[in-house]
Design a protein around this motif. Structure first.
Motif, PDB file in Angstrom:
ATOM      1  N   ARG A   1       0.824  -1.208   0.000  1.00  0.00           N
ATOM      2  CA  ARG A   1       0.000   0.000   0.000  1.00  0.00           C
ATOM      3  C   ARG A   1       0.862   1.264   0.000  1.00  0.00           C
ATOM      4  N   ALA A   2       1.886   1.276   0.832  1.00  0.00           N
ATOM      5  CA  ALA A   2       2.741   2.465   0.924  1.00  0.00           C
ATOM      6  C   ALA A   2       3.411   2.767  -0.412  1.00  0.00           C
ATOM      7  N   ALA A   3       3.873   1.726  -1.112  1.00  0.00           N
ATOM      8  CA  ALA A   3       4.517   1.933  -2.411  1.00  0.00           C
ATOM      9  C   ALA A   3       3.522   2.490  -3.428  1.00  0.00           C
ATOM     10  N   VAL A   4       2.312   1.941  -3.434  1.00  0.00           N
ATOM     11  CA  VAL A   4       1.281   2.428  -4.350  1.00  0.00           C
ATOM     12  C   VAL A   4       0.923   3.875  -4.024  1.00  0.00           C
ATOM     13  N   GLU A   5       0.781   4.191  -2.737  1.00  0.00           N
ATOM     14  CA  GLU A   5       0.479   5.574  -2.343  1.00  0.00           C
ATOM     15  C   GLU A   5       1.557   6.537  -2.819  1.00  0.00           C
ATOM     16  N   TYR A   6       2.805   6.124  -2.721  1.00  0.00           N
ATOM     17  CA  TYR A   6       3.892   6.999  -3.160  1.00  0.00           C
ATOM     18  C   TYR A   6       3.783   7.286  -4.652  1.00  0.00           C
ATOM     19  N   VAL A   7       3.548   6.244  -5.431  1.00  0.00           N
ATOM     20  CA  VAL A   7       3.416   6.418  -6.880  1.00  0.00           C
ATOM     21  C   VAL A   7       2.266   7.365  -7.201  1.00  0.00           C
ATOM     22  N   LEU A   8       1.144   7.216  -6.501  1.00  0.00           N
ATOM     23  CA  LEU A   8      -0.009   8.088  -6.732  1.00  0.00           C
ATOM     24  C   LEU A   8       0.301   9.537  -6.358  1.00  0.00           C
ATOM     25  N   GLU A   9       1.033   9.738  -5.275  1.00  0.00           N
ATOM     26  CA  GLU A   9       1.370  11.099  -4.864  1.00  0.00           C
ATOM     27  C   GLU A   9       2.279  11.789  -5.874  1.00  0.00           C
ATOM     28  N   ARG A  10       3.030  10.999  -6.642  1.00  0.00           N
ATOM     29  CA  ARG A  10       3.871  11.573  -7.687  1.00  0.00           C
ATOM     30  C   ARG A  10       3.053  11.849  -8.951  1.00  0.00           C
ATOM     31  N   GLY A  11       1.758  11.523  -8.923  1.00  0.00           N
ATOM     32  CA  GLY A  11       0.906  11.773 -10.084  1.00  0.00           C
ATOM     33  C   GLY A  11       1.041  10.731 -11.163  1.00  0.00           C
ATOM     34  N   ALA A  12       1.642   9.578 -10.834  1.00  0.00           N
ATOM     35  CA  ALA A  12       1.837   8.518 -11.820  1.00  0.00           C
ATOM     36  C   ALA A  12       0.723   7.473 -11.723  1.00  0.00           C
ATOM     37  N   ARG A  13       0.737   6.503 -12.641  1.00  0.00           N
ATOM     38  CA  ARG A  13      -0.279   5.457 -12.702  1.00  0.00           C
ATOM     39  C   ARG A  13       0.330   4.130 -12.232  1.00  0.00           C
ATOM     40  N   PRO A  14      -0.040   3.656 -11.044  1.00  0.00           N
ATOM     41  CA  PRO A  14       0.520   2.389 -10.570  1.00  0.00           C
ATOM     42  C   PRO A  14      -0.211   1.192 -11.180  1.00  0.00           C
ATOM     43  N   LEU A  15       0.561   0.180 -11.562  1.00  0.00           N
ATOM     44  CA  LEU A  15       0.031  -1.111 -11.973  1.00  0.00           C
ATOM     45  C   LEU A  15       0.647  -2.161 -11.071  1.00  0.00           C
ATOM     46  N   LEU A  16      -0.172  -2.832 -10.263  1.00  0.00           N
ATOM     47  CA  LEU A  16       0.326  -3.902  -9.407  1.00  0.00           C
ATOM     48  C   LEU A  16       0.139  -5.219 -10.156  1.00  0.00           C
ATOM     49  N   ALA A  17       1.242  -5.917 -10.422  1.00  0.00           N
ATOM     50  CA  ALA A  17       1.157  -7.136 -11.230  1.00  0.00           C
ATOM     51  C   ALA A  17       2.219  -8.137 -10.816  1.00  0.00           C
ATOM     52  N   ASP A  18       1.931  -9.393 -11.093  1.00  0.00           N
ATOM     53  CA  ASP A  18       2.860 -10.496 -10.854  1.00  0.00           C
ATOM     54  C   ASP A  18       2.332 -11.699 -11.622  1.00  0.00           C
ATOM     55  N   SER A  19       3.101 -12.772 -11.622  1.00  0.00           N
ATOM     56  CA  SER A  19       2.661 -14.021 -12.245  1.00  0.00           C
ATOM     57  C   SER A  19       2.783 -15.128 -11.206  1.00  0.00           C
ATOM     58  N   PRO A  20       1.735 -15.359 -10.413  1.00  0.00           N
ATOM     59  CA  PRO A  20       1.806 -16.339  -9.334  1.00  0.00           C
ATOM     60  C   PRO A  20       2.082 -17.752  -9.836  1.00  0.00           C
ATOM     61  N   ALA A  21       2.709 -18.554  -8.956  1.00  0.00           N
ATOM     62  CA  ALA A  21       2.973 -19.956  -9.310  1.00  0.00           C
ATOM     63  C   ALA A  21       1.684 -20.770  -9.288  1.00  0.00           C
ATOM     64  N   ILE A  22       0.843 -20.556  -8.264  1.00  0.00           N
ATOM     65  CA  ILE A  22      -0.440 -21.262  -8.184  1.00  0.00           C
ATOM     66  C   ILE A  22      -1.499 -20.311  -7.637  1.00  0.00           C
ATOM     67  N   GLY A  23      -2.750 -20.652  -7.883  1.00  0.00           N
ATOM     68  CA  GLY A  23      -3.861 -19.859  -7.360  1.00  0.00           C
ATOM     69  C   GLY A  23      -4.194 -18.684  -8.250  1.00  0.00           C
ATOM     70  N   SER A  24      -5.431 -18.241  -8.181  1.00  0.00           N
ATOM     71  CA  SER A  24      -5.836 -17.089  -8.968  1.00  0.00           C
ATOM     72  C   SER A  24      -5.277 -15.810  -8.348  1.00  0.00           C
ATOM     73  N   PHE A  25      -5.016 -14.836  -9.197  1.00  0.00           N
ATOM     74  CA  PHE A  25      -4.457 -13.565  -8.749  1.00  0.00           C
ATOM     75  C   PHE A  25      -5.391 -12.901  -7.745  1.00  0.00           C
ATOM     76  N   GLU A  26      -6.677 -12.917  -8.026  1.00  0.00           N
ATOM     77  CA  GLU A  26      -7.644 -12.265  -7.144  1.00  0.00           C
ATOM     78  C   GLU A  26      -7.714 -12.972  -5.795  1.00  0.00           C
ATOM     79  N   THR A  27      -7.624 -14.285  -5.784  1.00  0.00           N
ATOM     80  CA  THR A  27      -7.620 -15.024  -4.515  1.00  0.00           C
ATOM     81  C   THR A  27      -6.412 -14.638  -3.663  1.00  0.00           C
ATOM     82  N   ILE A  28      -5.265 -14.494  -4.313  1.00  0.00           N
ATOM     83  CA  ILE A  28      -4.053 -14.113  -3.590  1.00  0.00           C
ATOM     84  C   ILE A  28      -4.203 -12.712  -2.994  1.00  0.00           C
ATOM     85  N   LEU A  29      -4.734 -11.768  -3.770  1.00  0.00           N
ATOM     86  CA  LEU A  29      -4.928 -10.408  -3.252  1.00  0.00           C
ATOM     87  C   LEU A  29      -5.879 -10.406  -2.058  1.00  0.00           C
ATOM     88  N   ARG A  30      -6.937 -11.182  -2.174  1.00  0.00           N
ATOM     89  CA  ARG A  30      -7.931 -11.209  -1.097  1.00  0.00           C
ATOM     90  C   ARG A  30      -7.393 -11.900   0.151  1.00  0.00           C
TER      91      ARG A  30
END
Length: 377
Positions: A62-91
């Motif tokens: 969260r802190a990293a994303v907040e920093y990017v937003l404060e700089r006026g940039a567009r954050p994209l949080l992404a990865d390629s998990p080994a197993i499990g759905s991306f949304e399940t991992i976030l939740r």
């Protein structure tokens, strides 16, 4: 000389926000331009809760994303998990809740682009988002790793290889740990993340990087522009000769030795971090390799009391060395390349790397022959 910032910290949101903002400023965060695309790349290996120390902690994300937003940039949080759905991992990790109210796109890597990373690999496929981003904020977790000893800032960037291509690369490297380490070096040198912030507050020791590891409180965050220097600082902190880390051996062999970092802050002396044993992946005359593979080499084994036959191990095995749906779990050690992907993804911590007793005896004798007269060996 590369600078690595070291700070003692806990996960309290206010403290982490202040710490991450200060680290980003010190690393030149002002270079992030308004309207630019910034990739935020945490370690999202598999579905896990924050207390299991398998994923980058939500407060740091969260802190990293907040920093990017404060700089006026567009954050994209992404990865390629080994197993499990991306949304399940976030939740399950708490990252989805942590990012509530923030304008941040979150999704797995989708498309790949071929890019020349240099010899001996040439053109390989890397996530398009990682190559097109104006800046990368790399957010690794301090964890042990059954194949590479530790997974830190450099290894975290392997997550920019999309989906099934990960086990594909394990198979191409085969039973050659240094070939895989060289691939990790080439990926890191190609992507050159602008900022690296390593979560070592709650680390993972033992048979990481998945459920086989054990959380260990270290209470430290490290940051730097150069991922290799961050990793070197971790080695110094835990009392490990960096030459034991395959990525540093590979980097030196390739004529690109890592810089010795200058430390900003107090680097704690952490001793007793339990590391996995990295044994040789092959040795001896070629005509004996079959016997050595079957009887002497360290190999993945299954604890039948923990195994649920979920299938994640045989789905990811690049060598097809695990018989699908055969109970108890059965390995073909002639085919097994000892990449330990199965250990990494097991959701129940049922798989472990074990050296057979005969292998331990042979290795002990060999070590005494090679290094006679050394006490305790």
């Amino acid at each position: 000389m590369a600078v690595v910032i070291v700070r003692q910290a806990g996960y309290e949101s206010g403290e982490i926000r202040s710490l991450v903002f200060g680290m980003m400023d010190a690393m030149g965060g002002a270079e992030i331009r308004r309207g630019s695309l910034v990739l935020v790349k945490p370690n999202l290996l598999s579905p896990a809760r924050s207390g299991q120390a398998i994923l980058t902690h939500p407060s740091i994300v969260r802190a990293a994303v907040e920093y990017v937003l404060e700089r006026g940039a567009r954050p994209l949080l992404a990865d390629s998990p080994a197993i499990g759905s991306f949304e399940t991992i976030l939740r399950m990790s708490g990252i989805r809740d942590a990012l509530q109210g923030l304008e941040c796109e979150c999704r797995p890597f989708r498309d790949s682009v071929r890019v020349d990373v240099g010899p001996p690999f040439g053109a390989i496929e890397i996530a398009e988002e990682a190559l097109r981003a104006d800046a990368i904020v790399n957010l690794p977790k301090l964890k042990t790793h059954s194949q590479m000893l530790l997974t830190l800032a450099v290894k975290n960037l392997f997550g920019c290889i999309v989906g099934y291509r990960k086990p594909e690369w394990h198979m191409r490297a085969g039973a050659d740990r240094q070939a895989f380490a060289k691939l990790l070096v080439r990926i890191a040198r190609t992507l050159r993340p602008s900022f690296n912030i390593l979560d070592g507050i709650l680390a993972l020791e033992g048979e990481g990087p998945g459920r086989g590891g054990v959380p260990k409180q270290l209470g430290v965050v490290l940051a730097g522009r150069d991922p290799f220097s961050v990793d070197a600082a971790v080695c110094r902190m835990v009392g490990l000769d960096p030459r034991r880390l395959p990525i540093f051996e590979a980097s030196t062999e390739m004529g690109e030795p890592a810089e010795e970092p200058e430390i900003d802050g107090d680097l704690p002396a952490i001793r007793g971090l339990r590391l996995p044993r990295l044994t040789p992946l092959m040795y001896g005359p070629k005509r004996l390799h079959g016997f050595i593979r079957r009887q002497l080499l360290q190999r993945p084994v299954c604890d039948g009391g923990l195994c649920r036959m979920c299938g994640e191990c045989w789905k990811i095995c690049p060598a097809g060395a695990i018989a699908p749906e055969v109970e108890p779990l059965r390995f073909d050690y002639d085919r097994c390349i000892r990449c330990y992907c199965c250990i990494e993804v097991c959701p129940f911590g049922a798989l472990h790397a074990v050296e057979p007793r005969a292998g331990r005896v042979v290795r002990a004798v060999a070590e005494r022959v090679l290094r006679p007269g050394v006490p305790g060996e």
